[in-house]
Design an enzyme around this catalytic site. Structure first.
Site, mmCIF file in Angstrom:
data_model
loop_
_atom_site.group_PDB
_atom_site.id
_atom_site.type_symbol
_atom_site.label_atom_id
_atom_site.label_comp_id
_atom_site.label_asym_id
_atom_site.label_seq_id
_atom_site.Cartn_x
_atom_site.Cartn_y
_atom_site.Cartn_z
ATOM 1 N N THR A 78 0.681 -1.395 0.016
ATOM 2 C CA THR A 78 -0.074 0.123 -0.109
ATOM 3 C C THR A 78 0.907 1.219 0.078
ATOM 4 O O THR A 78 0.604 2.200 -0.642
ATOM 5 C CB THR A 78 -0.891 -0.056 1.401
ATOM 6 O OG1 THR A 78 -1.622 -1.239 1.284
ATOM 7 C CG2 THR A 78 -1.907 1.125 1.381
ATOM 8 N N ARG A 317 -5.336 -3.122 -17.929
ATOM 9 C CA ARG A 317 -4.184 -3.412 -17.845
ATOM 10 C C ARG A 317 -3.507 -4.809 -18.742
ATOM 11 O O ARG A 317 -2.431 -4.876 -18.792
ATOM 12 C CB ARG A 317 -3.839 -3.448 -16.276
ATOM 13 C CG ARG A 317 -4.062 -2.412 -15.605
ATOM 14 C CD ARG A 317 -3.977 -2.212 -14.203
ATOM 15 N NE ARG A 317 -3.688 -0.816 -13.628
ATOM 16 C CZ ARG A 317 -3.537 -0.687 -12.387
ATOM 17 N NH1 ARG A 317 -3.556 -1.549 -11.529
ATOM 18 N NH2 ARG A 317 -3.461 0.667 -11.942
ATOM 19 N N HIS A 425 -0.064 -7.512 -9.185
ATOM 20 C CA HIS A 425 -1.231 -7.507 -8.222
ATOM 21 C C HIS A 425 -1.683 -9.069 -8.429
ATOM 22 O O HIS A 425 -1.795 -9.496 -9.499
ATOM 23 C CB HIS A 425 -2.333 -6.798 -8.462
ATOM 24 C CG HIS A 425 -3.502 -6.858 -7.490
ATOM 25 N ND1 HIS A 425 -3.367 -5.840 -6.408
ATOM 26 C CD2 HIS A 425 -4.314 -7.628 -7.127
ATOM 27 C CE1 HIS A 425 -4.620 -5.846 -5.413
ATOM 28 N NE2 HIS A 425 -5.164 -6.996 -5.987
ATOM 29 N N LEU A 470 -7.098 0.305 -3.787
ATOM 30 C CA LEU A 470 -6.998 1.098 -2.464
ATOM 31 C C LEU A 470 -8.693 1.130 -1.924
ATOM 32 O O LEU A 470 -8.817 0.967 -0.884
ATOM 33 C CB LEU A 470 -6.438 2.353 -2.623
ATOM 34 C CG LEU A 470 -4.861 2.426 -2.387
ATOM 35 C CD1 LEU A 470 -4.456 3.377 -2.979
ATOM 36 C CD2 LEU A 470 -4.397 2.190 -1.157
HETATM 37 P P1 ADP Z 1 -2.977 -4.940 1.522
HETATM 38 O O1 ADP Z 1 -2.923 -3.794 0.328
HETATM 39 O O2 ADP Z 1 -3.957 -5.989 1.256
HETATM 40 O O3 ADP Z 1 -3.145 -4.391 2.599
HETATM 41 P P2 ADP Z 1 -0.337 -4.974 1.917
HETATM 42 O O4 ADP Z 1 0.992 -5.321 1.092
HETATM 43 O O5 ADP Z 1 -0.150 -3.536 1.748
HETATM 44 O O6 ADP Z 1 -1.491 -5.538 1.550
HETATM 45 O O7 ADP Z 1 0.063 -5.461 3.365
HETATM 46 C C1 ADP Z 1 0.102 -6.419 3.768
HETATM 47 C C2 ADP Z 1 1.092 -6.658 5.023
HETATM 48 O O8 ADP Z 1 1.144 -7.769 5.396
HETATM 49 C C3 ADP Z 1 2.607 -6.215 4.543
HETATM 50 O O9 ADP Z 1 3.120 -5.262 5.345
HETATM 51 C C4 ADP Z 1 3.213 -7.450 5.032
HETATM 52 O O10 ADP Z 1 4.708 -7.447 5.199
HETATM 53 C C5 ADP Z 1 2.449 -8.138 5.922
HETATM 54 N N1 ADP Z 1 2.455 -9.630 6.068
HETATM 55 C C6 ADP Z 1 2.531 -10.536 5.240
HETATM 56 N N2 ADP Z 1 2.897 -11.842 5.732
HETATM 57 C C7 ADP Z 1 2.873 -11.702 7.035
HETATM 58 C C8 ADP Z 1 2.889 -12.348 8.115
HETATM 59 N N3 ADP Z 1 3.298 -13.778 8.052
HETATM 60 N N4 ADP Z 1 3.084 -11.944 9.463
HETATM 61 C C9 ADP Z 1 3.081 -10.574 9.663
HETATM 62 N N5 ADP Z 1 2.700 -9.698 8.690
HETATM 63 C C10 ADP Z 1 2.863 -10.274 7.586
#
Ligand code: ADP
Length: 488
Positions: A78, A317, A425, A470
């Site tokens: 994000t 896209r 994505h 978003l």
């Molecule tokens: P969304 O857009 O769906 O919110 P993001 O990529 O912005 O997805 O955020 C997902 C978050 O989850 C990231 O900050 C990532 O590091 C975190 N994450 C992924 N796997 C784990 C995990 N096993 N434990 C804790 N956090 C995690």
């Protein structure tokens, strides 16, 4: 006989003593520090947009919340995004003379995803997008007055943060709101496994940076908000073998699909895993979305190494990326002019003059000079731009059928940036219902488990509209937080 019995009994006692001693010494050797246990109402896994939105929403609904984030910082993908948020917004759109409706957003999202999304989820997304935007505004976030069409959005309803700091403002706004509401955010804390008791998810097993095991018990619910898996080459190749390591990604390194794996282990149903979106917009050096001026769809054209257009720049896209793969070296240049040169920062929060200095953006006073600088045949680029400008004049692009023909490319200086396909994505993931409850393979919600954001599937179908992610993250993050807090 009695003698033999005595020897046998002594032997037995000896064996027992030895085995107890052995057992004790082996427990001593294997003993780990005891898991630390913490209890709260709602545990959120992942501190990206969806996770933080869920945390704020759960706290607003009276829950005590702990957020686990495996990376050293919050934000996930994000924080890297360009910040475009789609919502039908009569107030802003009317001022620009843009006709729009919730129904149109609904239809474009469904059709743009080849009708592979769950219509009831799309309905929730489009009907709550504007309210989600107002929710962010109520936390102090500011959006520009004008909407635009972000790449692949298909319609001018993309909002962007007023201060041009892209994804950062979403994360900062939500993080601050979460902290104000007493949410505890733990970074470098990786969720490893969901804890099930009598068919209900009751907590999370995690590890901290020291490798210690931590247990987080959730009295009301666990929200999965771990994002997608575009940075996990093995996993993306499992679902689409063409997406090997040679294709870069826009994603942060933590986008490895952990939540999908954890959910699958407790019986969650996965949908649309094969739908993986690429963008034609990657920086040729690292696949990132940065390093260009990022004008709106109406303000730019794409040309290949021969200086020729090859696709409508307002297309889906997937259509644009597939067309780019067929061009020499799968490389293109985005061409724009002075009119769309950013007044301050680009929508990716970069200084445009810095980009010129670094050679990411090439600047020239004439189209021919620009062509020479990027090494495409000048006569071709000149002819392409002239033809395009005529199409804008006539409001008809006979060659490629572009509809969003806003601006001619006619005001110097002119700009060009090289771009390549990049994995962006993952539309598939954990199936949810309209309350963001995770659905099991038996078609029923798994008690105690909720999910939102890129970890989920079924919201975008086969292709996601630009600017819908978003909105998805905020709308469903908010719903997941509320559902978990209420234990629905
Ligand atoms: P969304 O857009 O769906 O919110 P993001 O990529 O912005 O997805 O955020 C997902 C978050 O989850 C990231 O900050 C990532 O590091 C975190 N994450 C992924 N796997 C784990 C995990 N096993 N434990 C804790 N956090 C995690």
């Amino acid at each position: 006989m009695r003698q033999r019995y005595r020897v046998f009994a002594l032997g037995l006692i000896l064996v027992l003593l030895l085995s107890i001693a052995g057992c004790q010494s082996s427990t001593l050797q294997q003993e780990k520090p005891q898991s630390k246990v913490e209890e709260t109402d709602v545990v959120v896994i992942g501190a990206g947009g969806a996770g933080l939105a869920a945390a704020v929403s759960a706290a607003e609904n009276g829950a005590k919340v702990i957020v686990l984030e495996k990376m050293p910082m919050v934000g996930g993908n994000t924080i890297r995004s360009g910040g475009a948020y789609n919502a039908v917004d009569p107030e802003r759109q009317k001022k620009q003379g843009i006709e729009d409706s919730i129904e149109k957003h609904f239809q474009q999202t469904l059709e743009g995803g080849d009708y592979k999304a769950k219509p009831e989820l799309v309905r929730v997304l489009v009907e709550n997008a504007l309210d989600g935007l107002h929710w962010l505004e109520s936390m102090g976030m500011k959006f520009k007055d004008e909407v635009y069409t972000v790449l692949g959005a298909l319609w001018p309803r993309s909002h962007s943060p007023a201060d041009n700091d892209a994804g950062f403002s979403y994360i900062e706004t939500l993080r601050k709101a979460a902290e104000e509401k007493g949410v505890k955010i733990l970074v470098e804390t990786k969720a490893e496994e969901l804890i099930m008791e009598n068919g209900r998810v009751v907590g999370v097993k995690a590890t901290n940076a020291e490798g210690e095991e931590l247990i987080f018990k959730a009295r009301k619910g666990v929200v999965l908000a771990t994002g997608g898996f575009a940075a996990n080459v093995e996993m993306r190749m499992k679902y689409n073998e063409n997406l090997g390591p040679e294709i870069p990604t826009t994603n942060h390194p933590g986008a490895t699909g952990d939540g999908i794996v954890m959910a699958e282990k407790v019986g969650a149903n996965l949908i649309g895993m094969e739908y993986i979106q690429l963008l034609p917009m990657g920086d040729p050096e690292d696949g990132s979305l940065t390093g260009w001026l990022a004008p709106g769809v109406e303000q730019m054209i794409f040309v290949n190494k021969e200086g020729k257009r090859f696709v409508a720049e307002d297309a889906r896209r997937d259509v644009m990326t597939n067309a780019l793969f067929k061009q020499p070296d799968a490389l293109m240049y985005v061409i724009s002019d002075h009119k769309s040169f950013p007044k301050g920062k680009t929508s990716f929060n970069e200084d445009p003059n810095d980009l010129i200095a670094k050679g990411k953006v090439i600047k020239a006073d004439t189209i021919e000079e620009l062509a020479r600088k990027i090494n495409v045949p000048p006569e071709n680029l000149k002819a392409t731009v002239e033809k395009y400008n005529k199409a804008v004049e006539q409001n008809k692009d006979e060659e490629f059928g572009k509809k969003l023909l806003g601006f001619k490319i006619d005001t110097p200086p002119f700009y060009a940036s090289a771009r390549k396909p990049t994995v962006h994505h993952t539309m598939g993931g954990v199936e949810i219902d309209t309350k963001a409850r995770v659905i099991g393979k038996d078609g029923k919600p798994i008690p105690g488990l909720y999910a939102a954001g890129e970890v989920t599937g079924g919201i975008h179908g086969a292709n996601r509209l630009g600017g819908n992610a978003l909105a998805d993250v905020i709308v469903f993050g908010r719903i997941a937080g509320e559902s978990a807090a209420k234990g629905e």
